[in-house]
Design an enzyme around this catalytic site. Sequence first.
Site, short mmCIF file in Angstrom:
data_model
loop_
_atom_site.label_atom_id
_atom_site.label_comp_id
_atom_site.label_asym_id
_atom_site.label_seq_id
_atom_site.Cartn_x
_atom_site.Cartn_y
_atom_site.Cartn_z
CB THR A 28 -4.01 -5.66 0.37
OG1 THR A 28 -2.91 -5.30 1.16
CG2 THR A 28 -5.20 -5.90 1.26
NE ARG B 235 3.86 -1.16 6.95
CZ ARG B 235 2.84 -1.45 6.15
NH1 ARG B 235 2.51 -2.71 5.94
NH2 ARG B 235 2.17 -0.51 5.56
N GLY C 282 0.73 -3.46 8.87
CA GLY C 282 -0.06 -2.51 8.10
C GLY C 282 -1.42 -2.28 8.71
CG ASP C 283 -4.24 -0.77 5.96
OD1 ASP C 283 -3.16 -1.17 5.47
OD2 ASP C 283 -5.29 -0.72 5.30
CB THR D 271 -6.00 -2.40 -1.09
OG1 THR D 271 -4.68 -2.48 -1.68
CG2 THR D 271 -7.00 -1.92 -2.13
N GLY D 272 -3.91 -0.15 0.17
CA GLY D 272 -3.12 1.04 -0.15
C GLY D 272 -2.02 1.20 0.87
N GLY E 156 -0.59 1.55 3.97
CA GLY E 156 -1.21 1.25 5.26
C GLY E 156 -1.06 2.32 6.32
N1 ASP Z 1 -2.52 -1.86 3.02
C1 ASP Z 1 -1.44 -2.81 2.95
C2 ASP Z 1 -0.39 -2.44 3.94
O1 ASP Z 1 -0.03 -1.29 4.04
C3 ASP Z 1 -0.81 -2.91 1.62
C4 ASP Z 1 -1.75 -2.78 0.46
O2 ASP Z 1 -2.92 -2.77 0.57
O3 ASP Z 1 -1.26 -2.68 -0.66
O4 ASP Z 1 0.11 -3.32 4.59
#
Ligand code: ASP
Length: 315
Positions: A181, A209, A211-212, A232-233, A235
Amino acid sequence: MGDKKFGIVIHGGAGTILKSKMTPEKEAEYRQKLGESLQVGYDIVEKGGAAIDATQAAVKVMEDSPLFNAGKGAVFTHEGLNEQDACIMDGKTLNSGAVAGVRRIKNPIELARLVMDKSEHILLSGEGAEAFAQMHGIEFAEAEYFYTEHRWKQLRAAKYQEKVTKADYSQLDHSDDKHGTVGAVALDRQGNLAAATSSGGMTNKKFGRLGDSPIVGAGNYANNRTCAVSGTGHGEYFITAVVSYDVSALMEYKGLSLQQAANMVIYEKLAGLGGTGGLIAIDRDGNVAMPFNTEGMYRGNLLPGQKPVIEIFKE
Ligand code: ASP
């Protein structure tokens, strides 16, 4: 233009980013691209431009690079496709635009901006979003453009792991470099805040799916009363913890500082749920926060009178 505060903060994803696994050449490539993204965004606000334009431009630089999980470097779904999410938000008007699960858009952040400016909706998905893009002459790219060997190998590894552990999707190990991200937050000389986030999501994702990143308040939020945030992480946890809005709410209703609010959300709330990741944020006074609870997060900021800060690992 006086001495008004302004600035930009960016990230290129959080995860298991270990110095021991990074070659000096790769690290230099990352630093160079993060520096370029910062500069492009900074130049806009420095010249008196709008924070929202700065965040969009900074994100586009990272979308165009194969290094990050957005645009060109997007990860693959279980079916071997690239499905991307993006969101942009203007802290002055609270207007936002977002797209989710788009497969053929070269720069999803530009489409998100168009949704904000030219549609009566906030979040468009899949084929409908692409039809809207076509109407407005947005640039498309075919599957070959998004293909990178590195991401393809990650998909193969994720599928192998899934077979071996027989784990369901929620139990898959998301810890090592399966996500990424990119995002940017900025404050302009007019005192306006903005946030932009773009993501390929998570490797081996299934069933459409999302994400956030495309969800206002989860992965992306901006409000002139408080701050601008891009996350970022993992989601699913960011959606559950409503991460970006929570930082803003802690400032607005509890009077916490940006740093206190951002730390509480990442180190207490997100971590308490078992979620991993990080965020970048800037407030209306130009304070910056970049907390994360993973091994590393590609991140940087550029503020007037200061040298660019670019960091990757946990210091
Ligand atoms: N947050 C993003 C998701 O879950 C992925 C990421 O930030 O690494 O889609």
